[in-house]
Scaffold this motif. Structure first.
Motif, PDB file in Angstrom:
ATOM      1  N   ALA A 135       0.830  -1.211   0.000  1.00  0.00           N
ATOM      2  CA  ALA A 135       0.000   0.000   0.000  1.00  0.00           C
ATOM      3  C   ALA A 135       0.861   1.256   0.000  1.00  0.00           C
ATOM      4  O   ALA A 135       0.572   2.234  -0.704  1.00  0.00           O
ATOM      5  CB  ALA A 135      -0.926   0.000   1.225  1.00  0.00           C
ATOM      6  N   SER A 136       1.945   1.223   0.775  1.00  0.00           N
ATOM      7  CA  SER A 136       2.838   2.388   0.817  1.00  0.00           C
ATOM      8  C   SER A 136       3.486   2.635  -0.532  1.00  0.00           C
ATOM      9  O   SER A 136       3.567   3.773  -1.000  1.00  0.00           O
ATOM     10  CB  SER A 136       3.898   2.176   1.893  1.00  0.00           C
ATOM     11  OG  SER A 136       4.802   3.240   1.911  1.00  0.00           O
ATOM     12  N   ALA A 137       3.924   1.582  -1.172  1.00  0.00           N
ATOM     13  CA  ALA A 137       4.557   1.744  -2.493  1.00  0.00           C
ATOM     14  C   ALA A 137       3.560   2.256  -3.525  1.00  0.00           C
ATOM     15  O   ALA A 137       3.906   3.103  -4.351  1.00  0.00           O
ATOM     16  CB  ALA A 137       5.158   0.404  -2.929  1.00  0.00           C
ATOM     17  N   MET A 138       2.305   1.765  -3.469  1.00  0.00           N
ATOM     18  CA  MET A 138       1.321   2.195  -4.453  1.00  0.00           C
ATOM     19  C   MET A 138       0.926   3.664  -4.251  1.00  0.00           C
ATOM     20  O   MET A 138       0.703   4.386  -5.209  1.00  0.00           O
ATOM     21  CB  MET A 138       0.061   1.315  -4.342  1.00  0.00           C
ATOM     22  CG  MET A 138       0.235  -0.072  -4.918  1.00  0.00           C
ATOM     23  SD  MET A 138       0.764  -0.047  -6.648  1.00  0.00           S
ATOM     24  CE  MET A 138      -0.572   0.836  -7.399  1.00  0.00           C
ATOM     25  N   GLU A 139       0.861   4.110  -3.001  1.00  0.00           N
ATOM     26  CA  GLU A 139       0.532   5.514  -2.754  1.00  0.00           C
ATOM     27  C   GLU A 139       1.602   6.431  -3.332  1.00  0.00           C
ATOM     28  O   GLU A 139       1.305   7.441  -3.976  1.00  0.00           O
ATOM     29  CB  GLU A 139       0.389   5.749  -1.251  1.00  0.00           C
ATOM     30  CG  GLU A 139      -0.018   7.172  -0.909  1.00  0.00           C
ATOM     31  CD  GLU A 139      -0.202   7.374   0.584  1.00  0.00           C
ATOM     32  OE1 GLU A 139      -0.497   8.522   0.986  1.00  0.00           O
ATOM     33  OE2 GLU A 139      -0.063   6.396   1.335  1.00  0.00           O
ATOM     34  N   ALA A 140       2.876   6.085  -3.096  1.00  0.00           N
ATOM     35  CA  ALA A 140       3.959   6.889  -3.683  1.00  0.00           C
ATOM     36  C   ALA A 140       3.920   6.838  -5.199  1.00  0.00           C
ATOM     37  O   ALA A 140       4.169   7.835  -5.886  1.00  0.00           O
ATOM     38  CB  ALA A 140       5.310   6.391  -3.155  1.00  0.00           C
ATOM     39  N   LEU A 141       3.572   5.671  -5.728  1.00  0.00           N
ATOM     40  CA  LEU A 141       3.544   5.500  -7.181  1.00  0.00           C
ATOM     41  C   LEU A 141       2.447   6.358  -7.816  1.00  0.00           C
ATOM     42  O   LEU A 141       2.668   7.006  -8.845  1.00  0.00           O
ATOM     43  CB  LEU A 141       3.312   4.020  -7.503  1.00  0.00           C
ATOM     44  CG  LEU A 141       3.419   3.615  -8.976  1.00  0.00           C
ATOM     45  CD1 LEU A 141       4.780   3.943  -9.519  1.00  0.00           C
ATOM     46  CD2 LEU A 141       3.112   2.134  -9.144  1.00  0.00           C
ATOM     47  N   ARG A 142       1.269   6.410  -7.173  1.00  0.00           N
ATOM     48  CA  ARG A 142       0.181   7.218  -7.727  1.00  0.00           C
ATOM     49  C   ARG A 142       0.542   8.714  -7.709  1.00  0.00           C
ATOM     50  O   ARG A 142       0.189   9.460  -8.617  1.00  0.00           O
ATOM     51  CB  ARG A 142      -1.101   6.991  -6.927  1.00  0.00           C
ATOM     52  CG  ARG A 142      -1.709   5.600  -7.114  1.00  0.00           C
ATOM     53  CD  ARG A 142      -3.096   5.510  -6.512  1.00  0.00           C
ATOM     54  NE  ARG A 142      -3.611   4.158  -6.560  1.00  0.00           N
ATOM     55  CZ  ARG A 142      -3.518   3.295  -5.554  1.00  0.00           C
ATOM     56  NH1 ARG A 142      -2.921   3.650  -4.413  1.00  0.00           N
ATOM     57  NH2 ARG A 142      -4.004   2.055  -5.673  1.00  0.00           N
ATOM     58  N   GLY A 143       1.242   9.140  -6.639  1.00  0.00           N
ATOM     59  CA  GLY A 143       1.663  10.535  -6.605  1.00  0.00           C
ATOM     60  C   GLY A 143       2.594  10.881  -7.743  1.00  0.00           C
ATOM     61  O   GLY A 143       2.476  11.940  -8.378  1.00  0.00           O
ATOM     62  N   ARG A 144       3.505   9.996  -8.041  1.00  0.00           N
ATOM     63  CA  ARG A 144       4.439  10.255  -9.149  1.00  0.00           C
ATOM     64  C   ARG A 144       3.717  10.214 -10.500  1.00  0.00           C
ATOM     65  O   ARG A 144       4.082  10.945 -11.430  1.00  0.00           O
ATOM     66  CB  ARG A 144       5.567   9.215  -9.113  1.00  0.00           C
ATOM     67  CG  ARG A 144       6.448   9.325  -7.850  1.00  0.00           C
ATOM     68  CD  ARG A 144       7.676   8.429  -7.944  1.00  0.00           C
ATOM     69  NE  ARG A 144       8.471   8.527  -6.727  1.00  0.00           N
ATOM     70  CZ  ARG A 144       8.415   7.656  -5.718  1.00  0.00           C
ATOM     71  NH1 ARG A 144       7.562   6.637  -5.793  1.00  0.00           N
ATOM     72  NH2 ARG A 144       9.163   7.815  -4.655  1.00  0.00           N
ATOM     73  N   ILE A 145       2.698   9.334 -10.591  1.00  0.00           N
ATOM     74  CA  ILE A 145       1.924   9.282 -11.850  1.00  0.00           C
ATOM     75  C   ILE A 145       1.253  10.624 -12.111  1.00  0.00           C
ATOM     76  O   ILE A 145       1.288  11.144 -13.233  1.00  0.00           O
ATOM     77  CB  ILE A 145       0.859   8.152 -11.776  1.00  0.00           C
ATOM     78  CG1 ILE A 145       1.547   6.779 -11.844  1.00  0.00           C
ATOM     79  CG2 ILE A 145      -0.136   8.282 -12.918  1.00  0.00           C
ATOM     80  CD1 ILE A 145       0.612   5.622 -11.662  1.00  0.00           C
ATOM     81  N   ASP A 146       0.643  11.219 -11.066  1.00  0.00           N
ATOM     82  CA  ASP A 146      -0.048  12.494 -11.235  1.00  0.00           C
ATOM     83  C   ASP A 146       0.917  13.613 -11.583  1.00  0.00           C
ATOM     84  O   ASP A 146       0.560  14.547 -12.284  1.00  0.00           O
ATOM     85  CB  ASP A 146      -0.808  12.847  -9.957  1.00  0.00           C
ATOM     86  CG  ASP A 146      -1.951  11.889  -9.701  1.00  0.00           C
ATOM     87  OD1 ASP A 146      -2.413  11.258 -10.674  1.00  0.00           O
ATOM     88  OD2 ASP A 146      -2.371  11.776  -8.531  1.00  0.00           O
ATOM     89  N   GLU A 147       2.138  13.578 -11.078  1.00  0.00           N
ATOM     90  CA  GLU A 147       3.051  14.701 -11.261  1.00  0.00           C
ATOM     91  C   GLU A 147       3.815  14.636 -12.577  1.00  0.00           C
ATOM     92  O   GLU A 147       4.067  15.648 -13.210  1.00  0.00           O
ATOM     93  CB  GLU A 147       4.054  14.756 -10.104  1.00  0.00           C
ATOM     94  CG  GLU A 147       3.421  15.086  -8.755  1.00  0.00           C
ATOM     95  CD  GLU A 147       4.403  14.981  -7.610  1.00  0.00           C
ATOM     96  OE1 GLU A 147       5.539  14.553  -7.866  1.00  0.00           O
ATOM     97  OE2 GLU A 147       4.032  15.315  -6.481  1.00  0.00           O
ATOM     98  N   VAL A 148       4.252  13.530 -12.936  1.00  0.00           N
ATOM     99  CA  VAL A 148       5.144  13.429 -14.098  1.00  0.00           C
ATOM    100  C   VAL A 148       4.383  13.206 -15.381  1.00  0.00           C
ATOM    101  O   VAL A 148       4.769  13.701 -16.428  1.00  0.00           O
ATOM    102  CB  VAL A 148       6.186  12.317 -13.867  1.00  0.00           C
ATOM    103  CG1 VAL A 148       7.102  12.179 -15.059  1.00  0.00           C
ATOM    104  CG2 VAL A 148       6.980  12.632 -12.617  1.00  0.00           C
ATOM    105  N   GLY A 149       3.269  12.449 -15.356  1.00  0.00           N
ATOM    106  CA  GLY A 149       2.529  12.185 -16.581  1.00  0.00           C
ATOM    107  C   GLY A 149       2.664  10.731 -17.012  1.00  0.00           C
ATOM    108  O   GLY A 149       3.404   9.937 -16.407  1.00  0.00           O
TER     109      GLY A 149
END
Length: 686
Positions: free
Chosen positions: A151-165
């Motif tokens: 869950a922790s890894a997926m939360e960080a991953l979603r944040g990076r998806i929103d920021e970088v594209g």
């Protein structure tokens, strides 16, 4: 664009879900491999102790395994599935068969066996010596820690998806998956090369969102997508800042004059009042409204009106700049209304703001009263200025603006082209004016308004030849209201445009039945006053025609009276309008002659049938030789142009005798007859 955005969101969600499943499978596989290795090692270690049935050695190995991270239970069992040891001290379950849902599969397994049940991974392996099966061992691993990590890894991953594209998202997913198996050094490299620049961009974006466009954007020489993103972000910040400046300039300034508008002025006023609360300092609010500005638009056009407003804005700004030690703001609220906010500058000692604003108000009245040049011709306007002080007159922005507007209105009531300070008694005057305007609406229909007639006599033989129709208002509560009060209210509110035609119809209807006085030779005429608003409306000729047709009265018996100022202020329109009235037979008289422009040259262009000398000349006729000389000159010049002369305000016999000697044609006044009702006037005619 909406479909593209929805597709992008769907793609991001799909990528996120696929990544989650892959990560879950990978972590599950890692846990299973680690568990099978640990079970194999424990099974090898248990072979001899089980063979010799050494429970102490079995317990030592079981307890050691139980202390491992994420291990939920350890069970050592014999070939029949009975528990030999569970890693506890007292082995409460010793000798009991395993009866959990996974027990049958575990006992029947001939080799390593792993099963998942909820948040638990059960890994088992038989303990063998040669081909003989001595029993087996089971270890239960808790998957809660793996779920938290996932869950922790997926939360960080979603944040990076929103920021970088989307494109950076795929790279970050691969990098994030690799972070589970690579060293801490690799994570530090990713943090420095990727996450940190994006965080800086995020901080810059939040500054822009807060309206701070001066926040610096990092400069990057990178040639990858992130470098392009940083450079694009910098260009975007500059573009947004430029558009923000343009929008603010449009939203907070007047399009015509470039001065601050109502919105900018109100924000500045609120800010200054908050700063001055409890400080014991004063602030002045100045309302300046042009007098008769509508006449410029109606006669010269709106382009000329705009030019007037530009010149007025320049004069007001110049007058404000001339006030030393003042911190001022000039704004245009719309139309011909200008507002000035005035207080002592911060770097100046607190002075007398009242003295400062008095000097400004005097300057504004003087400067705005000077003639303006428009297309080679002079235009004369005045200004009515109202002043309200903080905190003396009000302690809130809304009340201060209201009181300043009231003071400006009182300046108009006082005769225009002057200034007034707000006083609390003005509120009562405004309330009375509002009440009068409200009561005046529909007063004619309620029968409160009526006409009185003041006789007009021929001076040579003192024969009654006509009457002037005068409007009277009998208020149901206040009684008789002075015409000077309610006529002004009707003019300023526009109600005169509805009352005027009724006065015309009623005067013609009542005069149509008047008998011919003895010695007059012709039926008496009736003169009706027409307001400047009726003259500007363009419907006057039709109103007069309708009144004559309805009453059946001869047109030559109707005399229309217009003030000298109203005619001369709109000379071109008045000339054409009065010519049409004369064409249908109506006589045109110029009222209050001598109080306006007093130029007989205008009479050559605006032809009238008669003029009425103002009562101010007649009052001192017996005492002032100058008034007598002026009156005699007016009579002589008017007669040379074929114009009938009427003297109003005759209150003494001596005045009447002098006017008769000077060949004045007609006269009216209290000495000759007071205003009376239509019935009384008809009796007088008889």
């Amino acid at each position: 664009m909406v479909l593209l955005w929805q597709r992008q969101q769907s793609s991001q969600h799909e990528v996120s879900e696929v990544t989650r499943q892959a990560m879950h499978g990978l972590l599950s596989e890692l846990v299973r491999i680690d568990g099978e290795a640990e079970v194999r090692q424990l099974a090898d270690g248990l072979a001899n102790p089980l063979y010799y049935f050494d429970l102490d050695a079995v317990g030592a190995l079981a307890r050691a395994a139980l202390r491992e991270a994420d291990v939920d239970y350890v069970l050592v069992y014999d070939a029949q599935g009975r528990i030999l040891h569970d890693g506890s001290g007292d082995i409460a379950a010793f000798g009991q068969p395993m009866n959990d849902p996974l027990a049958k599969q575990v006992i029947a397994a001939t080799g390593p066996h792993a099963l998942t049940r909820g948040q638990l991974l059960d890994v088992s392996r038989p303990v063998m010596i040669g081909d003989e099966r001595l029993g087996g061992v089971r270890i239960g691993y808790s998957l809660a820690g793996m779920a938290r990590d996932e869950a922790s890894a997926m939360e960080a991953l979603r944040g990076r998806i929103d920021e970088v594209g989307r494109r950076s998202l795929l790279w970050l997913l691969l990098l994030s998956a690799a972070l589970a198996v690579i060293a801490v050094a690799a994570a530090a490299v990713v943090q420095r090369l990727l996450v940190q620049p994006i965080q800086v961009l995020g901080d810059a974006a939040r500054q822009i969102e807060a309206g701070n466009f001066s926040s610096p954007v990092p400069v990057s020489k990178r040639q990858d997508e992130l470098g392009d993103l940083i450079r694009t972000f910098g260009r975007m910040r500059e573009s947004v800042a430029r558009h923000d400046r343009d929008i603010r300039r449009v939203a907070y300034s007047d399009a015509l004059t470039g001065l601050s508008n109502r919105l900018a002025f109100r924000e500045s006023l609120d800010q200054r009042l908050r700063a001055l609360q409890g400080a014991g300092r004063q602030l002045a609010l100045v309302f300046a409204d042009l007098d008769d500005f509508k006449r410029v638009n109606d006669t010269l056009g709106h382009e000329a009106g705009d030019e007037v407003l530009l010149q007025v804005a320049t004069r007001i700004d110049r007058a404000v700049q001339a006030i030393r030690g003042a911190d001022a703001m000039v704004a245009r609220f719309g139309g011909d209304e200008f507002v000035v906010l005035l207080q002592a500058a911060d770097n100046e000692p607190e002075g007398d703001v009242r003295t400062m604003v008095t000097r400004l108000a005097e300057t504004l009245v003087r400067e705005l009263g000077e003639p303006m040049m428009l297309n080679g011709r002079q235009v004369f306007l005045g200004s009515s200025v109202g002043v309200a002080l903080f905190p003396d007159d009000a302690n809130t922005a809304s009340l201060l603006m209201k009181n300043g507007d009231i003071a400006m209105y009182q300046a108009k009531v006082a005769g225009k082209n002057c200034y007034r300070f707000y006083s609390r008694t003005m509120d009562q005057a405004v309330e009375r004016r509002v009440r009068l305007e409200h009561d005046l609406r529909g007063a004619w229909g309620r029968g409160e308004l009526s006409l009185a007639y003041q006789p007009i006599f021929r001076t040579r033989d003192r024969v009654l030849v006509g009457a002037e129709a005068l409007l009277r208002w009998n208020h149901p509560e206040d009684g008789a209201i002075a015409p000077s009060v309610f006529i002004e209210v009707a003019e300023q509110s526009g109600l005169i445009e509805a009352i005027g035609p009724e006065v015309l119809r009623s005067a013609c209807a009542e005069a149509a039945g008047w008998p011919t006085p003895r010695g007059a030779g012709e039926p008496p005429f009736v003169s009706v006053n027409v307001s400047p608003r009726q003259l500007r409306s363009g419907d006057l000729v039709q109103q007069v025609t309708d009144a004559l047709v309805e009453s059946g009265m001869a047109p030559e018996r109707l005399h229309v009276e217009l003030t000298e100022t109203a005619v001369i202020s709109d000379e071109a329109n008045a000339t054409a309008l009065l010519a049409r009235l004369r064409d249908i037979g109506v006589r045109v008289w110029l009222d209050d002659f001598g109080t306006g422009y007093s130029s007989l040259s205008h009479l050559r262009r605006v032809q009238v049938d008669g003029l009425k000398i103002d009562r101010s000349f007649i009052t001192d006729l017996l005492r002032d030789p100058d008034d007598l000389a002026l009156t005699s000159a007016i009579i002589a010049m008017a007669h040379s142009m074929g114009i009938t002369v009427v003297a109003e305000g005759v209150e003494r016999q001596g005045q009447f005798d002098l006017l008769r000697e000077r060949d004045c044609d007609l006269a009216q006044g209290y000495w000759l007859g007071h205003p009376m009702s239509a019935l009384e006037f008809a009796r007088l005619l008889d």
